[in-house]
Scaffold this active site. Structure first.
Site, PDB file in Angstrom:
ATOM      1  N   CYS A 187       0.817  -1.230   0.000  1.00 46.47           N
ATOM      2  CA  CYS A 187       0.000   0.000   0.000  1.00 46.47           C
ATOM      3  C   CYS A 187       0.841   1.265   0.000  1.00 46.47           C
ATOM      4  CB  CYS A 187      -0.941  -0.007   1.194  1.00 46.47           C
ATOM      5  SG  CYS A 187      -1.997  -1.452   1.218  1.00 46.47           S
ATOM      6  N   ASN A 197     -10.321  -0.270  -0.026  1.00 50.61           N
ATOM      7  CA  ASN A 197      -8.865  -0.128   0.013  1.00 50.61           C
ATOM      8  C   ASN A 197      -8.290  -0.666  -1.299  1.00 50.61           C
ATOM      9  OD1 ASN A 197      -6.119  -0.523   0.393  1.00 50.61           O
ATOM     10  ND2 ASN A 197      -6.306  -1.354   2.458  1.00 50.61           N
ATOM     11  N   HIS A 247      -3.138   7.179   2.375  1.00 54.05           N
ATOM     12  CA  HIS A 247      -3.615   5.897   1.858  1.00 54.05           C
ATOM     13  C   HIS A 247      -4.965   5.590   2.501  1.00 54.05           C
ATOM     14  CE1 HIS A 247      -4.144   1.761   0.965  1.00 54.05           C
ATOM     15  NE2 HIS A 247      -3.777   1.321   2.151  1.00 54.05           N
TER      16      HIS A 247
HETATM   17  O1  UT7 Z   1      -3.874  -1.126   3.468  1.00 51.17           O
HETATM   18  C1  UT7 Z   1      -3.125  -1.358   4.617  1.00 51.17           C
HETATM   19  C2  UT7 Z   1      -3.516  -2.583   5.289  1.00 51.17           C
HETATM   20  N1  UT7 Z   1      -4.795  -2.671   5.898  1.00 51.17           N
HETATM   21  C3  UT7 Z   1      -5.253  -1.901   6.923  1.00 51.17           C
HETATM   22  O2  UT7 Z   1      -4.733  -0.874   7.259  1.00 51.17           O
HETATM   23  C4  UT7 Z   1      -6.433  -2.420   7.676  1.00 51.17           C
HETATM   24  C5  UT7 Z   1      -6.277  -2.177   9.147  1.00 51.17           C
HETATM   25  N2  UT7 Z   1      -7.290  -2.835   9.947  1.00 51.17           N
HETATM   26  C6  UT7 Z   1      -8.617  -2.529   9.919  1.00 51.17           C
HETATM   27  O3  UT7 Z   1      -9.045  -1.698   9.136  1.00 51.17           O
HETATM   28  C7  UT7 Z   1      -9.524  -3.160  10.941  1.00 51.17           C
HETATM   29  O4  UT7 Z   1      -8.755  -3.874  11.877  1.00 51.17           O
HETATM   30  C8  UT7 Z   1     -10.601  -4.115  10.327  1.00 51.17           C
HETATM   31  C9  UT7 Z   1     -11.618  -3.295   9.538  1.00 51.17           C
HETATM   32  C10 UT7 Z   1      -9.971  -5.144   9.417  1.00 51.17           C
HETATM   33  C11 UT7 Z   1     -11.354  -4.824  11.431  1.00 51.17           C
HETATM   34  O5  UT7 Z   1     -11.968  -3.875  12.272  1.00 51.17           O
HETATM   35  P1  UT7 Z   1     -11.800  -3.962  13.860  1.00 51.17           P
HETATM   36  O6  UT7 Z   1     -12.561  -2.851  14.415  1.00 51.17           O
HETATM   37  O7  UT7 Z   1     -10.325  -4.020  14.148  1.00 51.17           O
HETATM   38  O8  UT7 Z   1     -12.541  -5.309  14.175  1.00 51.17           O
HETATM   39  P2  UT7 Z   1     -11.994  -6.570  14.996  1.00 51.17           P
HETATM   40  O9  UT7 Z   1     -11.159  -7.410  14.098  1.00 51.17           O
HETATM   41  O10 UT7 Z   1     -11.422  -6.104  16.300  1.00 51.17           O
HETATM   42  O11 UT7 Z   1     -13.325  -7.298  15.307  1.00 51.17           O
HETATM   43  C12 UT7 Z   1     -14.363  -6.728  16.154  1.00 51.17           C
HETATM   44  C13 UT7 Z   1     -15.537  -7.660  16.131  1.00 51.17           C
HETATM   45  C14 UT7 Z   1     -15.169  -9.117  16.384  1.00 51.17           C
HETATM   46  O12 UT7 Z   1     -16.252  -9.719  17.072  1.00 51.17           O
HETATM   47  P3  UT7 Z   1     -16.188  -9.939  18.671  1.00 51.17           P
HETATM   48  O13 UT7 Z   1     -14.972 -10.782  18.906  1.00 51.17           O
HETATM   49  O14 UT7 Z   1     -16.067  -8.558  19.254  1.00 51.17           O
HETATM   50  O15 UT7 Z   1     -17.496 -10.604  18.977  1.00 51.17           O
HETATM   51  C15 UT7 Z   1     -15.081  -9.720  15.006  1.00 51.17           C
HETATM   52  O16 UT7 Z   1     -15.331 -11.099  14.981  1.00 51.17           O
HETATM   53  O17 UT7 Z   1     -16.142  -7.637  14.843  1.00 51.17           O
HETATM   54  C16 UT7 Z   1     -16.182  -8.962  14.296  1.00 51.17           C
HETATM   55  N3  UT7 Z   1     -15.957  -8.845  12.847  1.00 51.17           N
HETATM   56  C17 UT7 Z   1     -16.948  -8.623  11.971  1.00 51.17           C
HETATM   57  N4  UT7 Z   1     -18.271  -8.475  12.152  1.00 51.17           N
HETATM   58  C18 UT7 Z   1     -19.005  -8.241  11.043  1.00 51.17           C
HETATM   59  C19 UT7 Z   1     -14.773  -8.898  12.185  1.00 51.17           C
HETATM   60  N5  UT7 Z   1     -14.990  -8.714  10.880  1.00 51.17           N
HETATM   61  C20 UT7 Z   1     -16.326  -8.541  10.717  1.00 51.17           C
HETATM   62  C21 UT7 Z   1     -17.156  -8.291   9.608  1.00 51.17           C
HETATM   63  N6  UT7 Z   1     -18.479  -8.142   9.811  1.00 51.17           N
HETATM   64  N7  UT7 Z   1     -16.686  -8.195   8.358  1.00 51.17           N
END
Ligand code: UT7
Length: 316
Positions: free
Chosen positions: A112, A273, A243
Site C-alpha cells: 500500500c 482499500n 492511503h
Molecule cells: O492497506 C493497509 C492494510 N490494511 C489496513 O490498514 C487495515 C487495518 N485494519 C482494519 O481496518 C480493521 O482492523 C478491520 C476493519 C480489518 C477490522 O476492524 P476492527 O474494528 O479491528 O474489528 P476486529 O477485528 O477487532 O473485530 C471486532 C468484532 C469481532 O467480534 P467480537 O470478537 O467482538 O465478537 C469480530 O469477529 O467484529 C467482528 N468482525 C466482523 N463483524 C461483522 C470482524 N470482521 C467482521 C465483519 N463483519 N466483516
C-alpha cells in the site's frame, strides 16, 4: 530539479459491489462495514480488466490531463502487488497499451506504500536529470487475491488504478521520509502466485488489529519526522492525502494534527482499500474537482504490507 506533477488520472472497473452483496457471501452487514471502515462500495474487475488494463486507463487519463503524448514519456513505474503477469511486468504492458515507445519500464512492490515509493524513485531519476518525464501508476486487482470467505479481509479491498505524469523542472521542492519494518511483515501477507513451498494459498491474510495499531502510530510519526526535518509547520500543509485503508485510520491521524478533517480528504466509501492505487485515485479526484491550486503544500502518506510506510511533501 524536481518532478512536477503535470497531470493525474484514474480508472476503476465499471462493476460495483455494495456491502449488501458481501453480506450474502460472509457473515457481515452493511452497518458494520460502514461503521468500522467507512466503506460503502468497491469496484471489481471483470473479464479483460487486468491490472495492466486498469493502469493503462489511468495512464491515458493522466497524459490527457497533462497535455502530453505517450511517446514523450521516458520512464514508467507501476506500483502493484497484484500484477496480472509477473513477466512481462505491468509497466511494459502499459507501455505497449498506450504506445509509450520511448519509456523505460519496471514494476515496484511496496504494497500500500507502493505509489509513494514509486514517486520517490521517479523523483530520484528526474532530479538527477536522467529522465525528463515520468509516468507513475498505482494499479491493483486485489479481488484476484481476496479470499471471499474471509470476512476479516474481503470487506476491505477493491480494484482500481491512479496515475501521475511528472516533468523535471528547475526550482520547486520534493521531500520524503520512508521506512520499512521487515520483522513485522507477518501481519499482512500474500504468497506469490508461484505457490512458494508448494502451498496453494494465494490469498491476502491480515491481522487487522495489528495493522490498524501500526498505522495509527507510525503514520503520524513519519509525517512529523518529515515536517520537522524540512522545517515545515503542520499549519502550512493544505491537504494530507493518506492511503485509504480505513476511514477510522484517517480520522485518528487527523486528530493528531489538530482534528481539521477538511484537510484529510477521504474517498474510501466508494472504492474500498485499493492498496497502491488509493493515493493517486484520491489525488486525481481532488485535482479534477479543482481542489488543488498551484502552490498548495500537500503531504502524501502511505502504509501497509512489508511493513512499510512513508510520507512525502509536494508543492502542487
Ligand atoms: O492497506 C493497509 C492494510 N490494511 C489496513 O490498514 C487495515 C487495518 N485494519 C482494519 O481496518 C480493521 O482492523 C478491520 C476493519 C480489518 C477490522 O476492524 P476492527 O474494528 O479491528 O474489528 P476486529 O477485528 O477487532 O473485530 C471486532 C468484532 C469481532 O467480534 P467480537 O470478537 O467482538 O465478537 C469480530 O469477529 O467484529 C467482528 N468482525 C466482523 N463483524 C461483522 C470482524 N470482521 C467482521 C465483519 N463483519 N466483516
Amino acid at each position: 530539479m524536481v518532478g512536477k506533477i503535470l497531470g493525474t488520472g484514474s480508472y476503476v472497473p465499471a462493476q460495483i459491489w455494495y456491502n449488501d452483496k458481501l453480506a450474502e457471501m460472509v457473515e457481515t452487514d452493511d452497518a458494520w462495514i460502514r461503521e468500522r471502515t467507512g466503506i460503502k462500495a468497491r469496484h471489481i474487475a471483470s473479464g479483460e480488466e487486468t491490472t495492466a488494463y486498469l493502469a493503462a486507463g489511468a495512464a491515458r487519463a493522466a497524459l490527457e490531463n497533462a497535455g502530453l503524448g505517450a511517446e514523450e514519456i521516458e520512464l514508467i513505474i507501476v506500483a502493484t502487488v497484484s500484477p496480472g503477469t509477473l513477466v512481462p511486468c505491468t509497466a511494459c504492458e502499459v507501455q505497449r497499451m498506450i504506445g509509450a515507445s520511448q519509456a523505460v519500464c519496471f514494476d515496484l512492490n511496496a504494497a500500500c506504500t507502493g505509489f509513494l515509493f514509486a514517486l520517490n524513485t521517479a523523483q530520484a531519476y528526474l532530479s538527477q536529470g536522467i529522465y525528463r518525464r515520468a509516468l507513475v501508476v498505482g494499479a491493483e486487482c486485489l479481488s484476484h487475491l481476496t479470499d471471499w470467505n474471509d470476512r476479516g479481509t474481503c470487506i476491505l479491498f477493491g480494484d482500481g488504478a491512479g496515475a501521475a505524469v511528472l516533468e523535471a523542472q528547475s526550482g520547486g521542492s520534493y521531500a520524503q521520509v520512508a521506512h520499512s519494518l521487515g520483522e513485522k511483515g507477518g501481519v499482512l501477507t500474500c504468497l506469490s502466485a508461484n505457490r512458494q513451498g508448494g502451498q496453494e494459498d494465494v490469498f491476502l491474510h491480515m491481522d487487522g488489529g495489528e495493522v490498524f495499531k501500526f498505522a495509527v502510530s507510525k503514520v503520524p510519526e513519519v509525517i512529523r519526522e518529515l515536517l520537522d526535518r524540512e522545517g515545515i509547520s503542520e499549519n502550512e500543509i493544505d491537504l494530507f492525502v493518506l492511503h485509504q485503508a480505513n476511514a477510522r485510520i484517517v480520522g485518528a491521524v487527523a486528530k493528531r494534527f489538530g482534528g481539521d478533517s477538511g484537510k484529510f480528504p477521504i474517498n474510501i466509501s466508494e472504492y474500498g482499500n485499493t492498496s497502491s492505487a488509493s493515493i493517486p485515485i484520491l489525488l486525481d479526484e481532488l485535482n479534477r474537482a479543482g481542489k488543488l491550486k498551484r502552490g498548495m503544500k500537500l503531504v502524501l502518506a502511505g502504509f501497509g504490507g512489508g511493513l512499510s510506510y512513508g510520507a512525502s511533501v509536494i508543492v502542487w
